[in-house]
Design a protein around this motif. Structure first.
Motif, PDB file in Angstrom:
ATOM      1  N   SER A  75       4.835 -13.087  17.444  1.00 29.27           N
ATOM      2  CA  SER A  75       3.877 -12.000  17.326  1.00 29.27           C
ATOM      3  C   SER A  75       4.516 -10.896  16.485  1.00 29.27           C
ATOM      4  O   SER A  75       5.734 -10.814  16.376  1.00 29.27           O
ATOM      5  N   ALA A  76       3.676 -10.087  15.898  1.00 32.25           N
ATOM      6  CA  ALA A  76       4.173  -8.999  15.061  1.00 32.25           C
ATOM      7  C   ALA A  76       3.141  -7.886  15.007  1.00 32.25           C
ATOM      8  O   ALA A  76       1.953  -8.097  15.252  1.00 32.25           O
ATOM      9  N   HIS A  77       3.621  -6.706  14.680  1.00 36.24           N
ATOM     10  CA  HIS A  77       2.758  -5.545  14.497  1.00 36.24           C
ATOM     11  C   HIS A  77       3.217  -4.820  13.241  1.00 36.24           C
ATOM     12  O   HIS A  77       4.400  -4.534  13.087  1.00 36.24           O
ATOM     13  N   TYR A  78       2.292  -4.582  12.338  1.00 34.37           N
ATOM     14  CA  TYR A  78       2.616  -3.905  11.080  1.00 34.37           C
ATOM     15  C   TYR A  78       1.862  -2.587  11.036  1.00 34.37           C
ATOM     16  O   TYR A  78       0.638  -2.553  11.117  1.00 34.37           O
ATOM     17  N   ASN A  79       2.593  -1.498  10.897  1.00 37.18           N
ATOM     18  CA  ASN A  79       1.978  -0.183  10.866  1.00 37.18           C
ATOM     19  C   ASN A  79       1.429   0.179   9.492  1.00 37.18           C
ATOM     20  O   ASN A  79       0.590   1.047   9.376  1.00 37.18           O
ATOM     21  N   SER A  80       1.927  -0.460   8.445  1.00 38.50           N
ATOM     22  CA  SER A  80       1.434  -0.167   7.105  1.00 38.50           C
ATOM     23  C   SER A  80       1.529  -1.408   6.236  1.00 38.50           C
ATOM     24  O   SER A  80       2.622  -1.851   5.898  1.00 38.50           O
ATOM     25  N   LEU A  81       0.379  -1.943   5.896  1.00 35.74           N
ATOM     26  CA  LEU A  81       0.330  -3.114   5.017  1.00 35.74           C
ATOM     27  C   LEU A  81       0.159  -2.733   3.554  1.00 35.74           C
ATOM     28  O   LEU A  81       0.233  -3.599   2.689  1.00 35.74           O
TER      29      LEU A  81
ATOM     30  N   ASP B 204       2.070  -1.157   1.390  1.00 37.93           N
ATOM     31  CA  ASP B 204       3.219  -1.525   0.558  1.00 37.93           C
ATOM     32  C   ASP B 204       3.300  -3.033   0.367  1.00 37.93           C
ATOM     33  O   ASP B 204       3.652  -3.522  -0.711  1.00 37.93           O
ATOM     34  N   ILE B 205       2.973  -3.789   1.410  1.00 40.32           N
ATOM     35  CA  ILE B 205       2.965  -5.245   1.302  1.00 40.32           C
ATOM     36  C   ILE B 205       1.881  -5.687   0.325  1.00 40.32           C
ATOM     37  O   ILE B 205       2.097  -6.569  -0.500  1.00 40.32           O
ATOM     38  N   PHE B 206       0.695  -5.067   0.399  1.00 41.71           N
ATOM     39  CA  PHE B 206      -0.373  -5.378  -0.560  1.00 41.71           C
ATOM     40  C   PHE B 206       0.108  -5.153  -1.987  1.00 41.71           C
ATOM     41  O   PHE B 206      -0.130  -5.966  -2.878  1.00 41.71           O
TER      42      PHE B 206
ATOM     43  N   ASN C 154      -3.005  -4.507  -5.824  1.00 40.31           N
ATOM     44  CA  ASN C 154      -3.158  -3.070  -6.037  1.00 40.31           C
ATOM     45  C   ASN C 154      -4.604  -2.616  -5.934  1.00 40.31           C
ATOM     46  O   ASN C 154      -4.878  -1.467  -5.602  1.00 40.31           O
ATOM     47  N   LYS C 155      -5.530  -3.518  -6.208  1.00 42.92           N
ATOM     48  CA  LYS C 155      -6.952  -3.182  -6.127  1.00 42.92           C
ATOM     49  C   LYS C 155      -7.323  -2.708  -4.728  1.00 42.92           C
ATOM     50  O   LYS C 155      -8.238  -1.919  -4.550  1.00 42.92           O
ATOM     51  N   TYR C 156      -6.602  -3.170  -3.723  1.00 35.73           N
ATOM     52  CA  TYR C 156      -6.944  -2.860  -2.344  1.00 35.73           C
ATOM     53  C   TYR C 156      -6.097  -1.744  -1.752  1.00 35.73           C
ATOM     54  O   TYR C 156      -6.003  -1.608  -0.546  1.00 35.73           O
ATOM     55  N   THR C 157      -5.491  -0.928  -2.603  1.00 31.99           N
ATOM     56  CA  THR C 157      -4.645   0.153  -2.111  1.00 31.99           C
ATOM     57  C   THR C 157      -5.253   1.534  -2.319  1.00 31.99           C
ATOM     58  O   THR C 157      -4.715   2.505  -1.811  1.00 31.99           O
ATOM     59  N   HIS C 158      -6.328   1.638  -3.065  1.00 27.91           N
ATOM     60  CA  HIS C 158      -7.009   2.915  -3.296  1.00 27.91           C
ATOM     61  C   HIS C 158      -8.515   2.672  -3.288  1.00 27.91           C
ATOM     62  O   HIS C 158      -8.990   1.676  -3.831  1.00 27.91           O
ATOM     63  N   LEU C 159      -9.247   3.596  -2.701  1.00 32.84           N
ATOM     64  CA  LEU C 159     -10.704   3.453  -2.644  1.00 32.84           C
ATOM     65  C   LEU C 159     -11.331   3.416  -4.032  1.00 32.84           C
ATOM     66  O   LEU C 159     -12.258   2.645  -4.268  1.00 32.84           O
ATOM     67  N   ASP C 160     -10.822   4.229  -4.973  1.00 34.31           N
ATOM     68  CA  ASP C 160     -11.427   4.257  -6.303  1.00 34.31           C
ATOM     69  C   ASP C 160     -11.247   2.922  -7.029  1.00 34.31           C
ATOM     70  O   ASP C 160     -12.087   2.513  -7.821  1.00 34.31           O
TER      71      ASP C 160
ATOM     72  N   GLU D 297     -10.153   9.240  -4.319  1.00 30.19           N
ATOM     73  CA  GLU D 297      -8.822   8.911  -4.803  1.00 30.19           C
ATOM     74  C   GLU D 297      -7.813   8.785  -3.673  1.00 30.19           C
ATOM     75  O   GLU D 297      -6.643   8.583  -3.912  1.00 30.19           O
ATOM     76  N   LYS D 298      -8.259   8.908  -2.456  1.00 33.76           N
ATOM     77  CA  LYS D 298      -7.344   8.838  -1.322  1.00 33.76           C
ATOM     78  C   LYS D 298      -6.897   7.390  -1.101  1.00 33.76           C
ATOM     79  O   LYS D 298      -7.638   6.450  -1.356  1.00 33.76           O
ATOM     80  N   GLU D 299      -5.683   7.249  -0.607  1.00 33.00           N
ATOM     81  CA  GLU D 299      -5.177   5.912  -0.305  1.00 33.00           C
ATOM     82  C   GLU D 299      -5.770   5.393   0.996  1.00 33.00           C
ATOM     83  O   GLU D 299      -6.129   6.146   1.881  1.00 33.00           O
ATOM     84  N   LEU D 300      -5.845   4.123   1.084  1.00 31.49           N
ATOM     85  CA  LEU D 300      -6.277   3.454   2.301  1.00 31.49           C
ATOM     86  C   LEU D 300      -5.113   3.297   3.265  1.00 31.49           C
ATOM     87  O   LEU D 300      -3.963   3.409   2.884  1.00 31.49           O
ATOM     88  N   PHE D 301      -5.420   2.993   4.511  1.00 31.10           N
ATOM     89  CA  PHE D 301      -4.389   2.574   5.449  1.00 31.10           C
ATOM     90  C   PHE D 301      -4.755   1.187   5.942  1.00 31.10           C
ATOM     91  O   PHE D 301      -5.933   0.814   5.959  1.00 31.10           O
ATOM     92  N   ALA D 302      -3.758   0.395   6.277  1.00 30.39           N
ATOM     93  CA  ALA D 302      -4.000  -0.952   6.783  1.00 30.39           C
ATOM     94  C   ALA D 302      -2.930  -1.267   7.821  1.00 30.39           C
ATOM     95  O   ALA D 302      -1.741  -1.121   7.558  1.00 30.39           O
ATOM     96  N   ILE D 303      -3.378  -1.681   9.007  1.00 35.89           N
ATOM     97  CA  ILE D 303      -2.460  -2.073  10.065  1.00 35.89           C
ATOM     98  C   ILE D 303      -2.864  -3.449  10.577  1.00 35.89           C
ATOM     99  O   ILE D 303      -4.022  -3.862  10.418  1.00 35.89           O
TER     100      ILE D 303
END
Length: 143
Positions: free
Chosen positions: A44-50, A52-54, A60-66, A74-80
């Motif tokens: 099992s694992a838990h990632y607080n921020s994906l 950087d992995i993306f 890179n397309k999935y790292t910013h809303l724009d 222009e805000k960055e997304l978060f992914a856990i």
């Protein structure tokens, strides 16, 4: 999909150099049957921020809303993500939950049989066969 490094190579070395093209090449049909010996394991694992992995994966397309076509944002997304898996004699049980958000702004079998025994660290992937996406990739280090 489970990938066993060649003898003399570590699973960590394989993980660092493994690319999507390597994964796709392994999906081609083989001309032999395979007896597969894989140990029981839980992980099992838990990632607080994906994010950087993306970026490392070239997503890179999935790292910013724009970049996803949401203009004026222009805000960055978060992914856990939190995931777990259990492999045993009865099969595989996998679960993963990923939250992405933004802030306001076959061929017939052959008669040749081979045996593959996973008795040292290996890579493990879960692929959505419909979309081709890989929602879970793991390095199994402790057997």
């Amino acid at each position: 999909m489970a990938v066993l490094p060649k003898a003399g190579y570590s699973a960590v070395e394989l993980a660092r150099s493994f690319k999507l093209s390597d994964h796709n090449a392994l999906k081609r049909p083989y001309d032999s049957d395979l007896e597969l010996n894989i140990p029981r394991f839980n992980a099992s694992a838990h990632y607080n921020s994906l994010i950087d992995i993306f970026k490392e994966m070239g997503l890179n397309k999935y790292t910013h809303l724009d970049k996803m076509g949401m203009t004026d944002m222009e805000k960055e997304l978060f992914a856990i993500q939190k995931n777990s898996m259990q492999i045993d004699e009865e099969g595989a049980k996998l679960a993963a939950t990923t939250v992405v958000g933004g802030y306001d702004t076959a061929l017939p079998p052959s008669v040749i049989a081979r045996c593959l025994t996973f008795d040292r660290p290996f890579l493990f992937f879960v692929e959505n066969m419909v979309t081709g996406t890989i929602p879970l990739a793991s390095l199994v280090n402790n057997l």
